[in-house]
Design an enzyme around this catalytic site. Structure first.
Site, short mmCIF file in Angstrom:
data_model
loop_
_atom_site.label_atom_id
_atom_site.label_comp_id
_atom_site.label_asym_id
_atom_site.label_seq_id
_atom_site.Cartn_x
_atom_site.Cartn_y
_atom_site.Cartn_z
N SER A 1 0.97 -1.26 -0.18
CA SER A 1 -0.07 0.15 -0.06
C SER A 1 0.84 1.15 0.13
CB SER A 1 -1.19 -0.03 1.28
OG SER A 1 -0.62 0.94 2.11
N LYS A 2 0.40 2.17 -0.68
CA LYS A 2 1.07 3.72 -0.87
C LYS A 2 1.36 4.15 0.26
CE LYS A 2 0.29 7.64 -3.60
NZ LYS A 2 -0.36 8.36 -4.55
N ARG A 3 0.34 4.13 1.17
CA ARG A 3 0.26 4.54 2.59
C ARG A 3 1.45 4.01 3.59
NH1 ARG A 3 -4.14 5.72 6.21
NH2 ARG A 3 -5.40 4.79 4.71
#
Ligand code: GLU
Length: 551
Positions: free
Chosen positions: A302-304
């Site tokens: 995930s990007k986050r």
């Protein structure tokens, strides 16, 4: 209903015909079997491992077959556009050895199948939408957001599939007069596909569609029944429509994209059918997954939460592109590692990449594995190549390290330590780590990272003084070690560690403690490659200086 009239009414400004575009973008003149692939990133400025993973497949398929790999900018979602994104995409991929033959470039389009930026292709999409309307295969839909919400609520209450289809596709039944009236009132509308599918039929009468996915094999699913939006109220196409029109006109043979597009494949199949076009070969790649450290389960990157998803992560830390390529191939093709073992020195491009050897479940991404591979890849580089690589990285990301590169010979010797033994050292992983690893060779970066061994605490000045007094830079390795043994003995330490272990009361410590004390004085660390070798590189002056500091 006179559909031709309707098409003219909706698209009076579109004067070109689909045939004209077909003629303008003829079949490509390529050898038999040559594949045409594309990367269609959205210019959000964030380029991630998934892009590189896909791009790698595209690049290999095209270039292994003598075909073409092009870049198309998919910017129909203008809210997400970031200035300079095209440059970021091209540069990042180029760094990892992925080069386009055609498409959007920093200097504009290159190639005969453009425009390669979707936002510049409005009239093309509208022309084909007009064609579909003229054939009664698409229609204007005037449903408002509120009406669509009400439909969704009704569908939820009835436990039906959400969407505009069947009886919910009320705009299908508008008469020409009703449409004219709405247009005159200026009511906004979208263009929807008029789907042939009908999910309300008994199960065994629902049409099914089969697609041969090059990675997943035969896919079998019920035909689409959704009246999908193809042009938004702004005249901008949806992904579905833009993909079909572009990949047809740009004569793409293989569409490589993430598994997240599988659910909309039925829509794309129907669009290709309605437009009378041949389906490209789809290659739906696996999702990139990682092992979650907390839960121990596989999950999507995930990007986050996962900085390693961004390609910048690897560039900032200074991973060598060859290591990243090598690693990606191990997760892309299940037979790559076997091939590499059989062909340790072969150029990576000699490996025959195939979509059949790609996994269909999640592709597990593992930084530790990348690091291991990187060690092996860097071991194959010469000291001069390592120097150049490190310098290139520092020039871009750490200009404050410029002084490391002033003495080429010195740094090359440092980088080459222990790499030519029968069992070579594998110290180097990525640039940032390499710099930290060798920092003690540079006075301004020298740090006391470890303590002196407790066993030598009392004797430290005496040990170091004896060492300095006996030091002869011309000693060979065994001559040097003989002196350490003498100091060890004289100072009341055991020359053999096992003697100390047997009779700890008779000795202050053993030879290991004495040599570690010298190591810490020289390098600020308890662990390092061979001390004699390091001193030879440091030179006599620097060696003496470092020891003297502790006297
Ligand atoms: N623009 C799409 C994306 O960013 C590309 C999907 C495709 O390759 O067709 O996911």
């Amino acid at each position: 209903m006179d559909y031709k009239n309707l098409a003219e009414l909706l698209f009076p400004h579109i004067t070109k015909t689909p045939e004209e575009y077909e003629a303008a973008f003829p079949q490509r003149d390529l050898p038999e079997g040559a594949k045409v692939t594309r990367l269609g990133p959205s210019p959000t400025g964030f380029i991630h491992l998934g892009n590189l993973y896909s791009a790698f497949v595209d690049e290999r398929l095209a270039h292994q077959s003598g075909g073409t790999f092009y870049l198309r900018i998919e910017d129909t979602d203008d809210k997400r556009y970031v200035e300079g994104a095209v440059e970021i995409i091209i540069n990042s991929l180029r760094f990892f050895g992925i080069n386009f033959d055609e498409g959007a470039t920093m200097e504009g389009d290159m190639g005969a199948y453009g425009d390669y930026t979707q936002s510049n292709r409005g009239p093309i999409y509208q022309c084909f939408a007009k064609g579909l309307v003229a054939e009664g295969k698409a229609y204007p839909c005037f449903l408002t957001a509120d009406e669509i919400n009400a439909i969704r609520e009704e569908q939820e209450a009835n436990k039906q599939t959400p969407g505009i289809y069947g009886k919910y596709a009320v705009s299908r039944n508008l008469t020409m007069e009703e449409i004219e009236a709405k247009l005159a009132e200026g009511i906004p509308y979208v263009i929807r596909l008029k789907s042939d599918g009908d999910m309300s039929l008994p199960e065994d009468q629902i049409r099914r569609v089969q697609v041969e996915d090059a990675i997943r094999g035969r896919l079998d699913f019920p035909a689409n029944d959704q009246d999908t939006v193809i042009l938004k109220a702004t005249g901008i196409p949806t992904y579905h429509f833009a993909h079909v029109v572009d990949d047809h006109l740009m004569r793409t043979t293989h569409v490589v994209r993430g598994a997240e597009w599988l659910p909309s494949l039925p829509i794309h199949v129907e669009l290709f059918e309605k437009l009378g076009w041949e389906l490209p070969i789809y290659c739906h790649t696996a999702q990139l997954m990682k092992m979650d450290e907390e839960t121990g389960n596989k999950r999507k990157l995930s990007k986050r939460h996962d900085p390693e998803l961004s390609l910048d992560y690897y560039r900032n830390l200074g991973y060598h592109p060859a290591a990243v390529r090598e690693y990606l191939l191990t997760i892309l093709n299940s037979n790559f590692e076997e091939w590499r073992m059989a062909n340790p020195d072969a150029d990576i491009d000699e490996f025959q990449f195939t979509t059949e050897k790609m996994s269909t479940g999640g592709a597990l991404f593992d930084l530790n594995k990348l690091n291991d591979i990187s060690k092996d890849v860097l071991l194959k580089l010469s000291a001069a190549e390592l120097f150049d690589f490190l310098k290139g990285w520092a020039d871009e990301f750490k200009p404050e390290l410029a002084h490391l590169f002033e003495d080429r010979k010195y740094l090359e010797k440092i980088l080459d330590i222990g790499r030519h033994e029968a069992k070579p050292r594998k110290d180097h992983i990525y640039a940032q780590q390499m710099v930290e690893n060798i920092s003690y060779f540079f006075d301004d970066m020298f740090k006391m990272e470890d303590e002196f061994p407790a066993e030598t605490a009392e004797d430290l000045p005496a040990i170091l003084k004896a060492y300095l007094d006996s030091y002869d830079h011309a000693d060979d390795q065994s001559g040097w070690f003989e002196k350490i043994r003498q100091i060890t003995e004289t100072m009341g330490y055991a020359v053999k560690p096992k003697d100390f272990k047997k009779n700890p009361d008779q000795f202050k410590g053993h030879v290991g403690h004495v040599s570690t004390a010298i190591r810490v004085a020289l390098m600020g660390r308890q662990q390092s490659p061979d001390v004699w070798e390091i001193q030879q590189i440091l030179g006599e002056e620097r060696t003496r200086e470092r020891i003297s500091k502790f006297l």
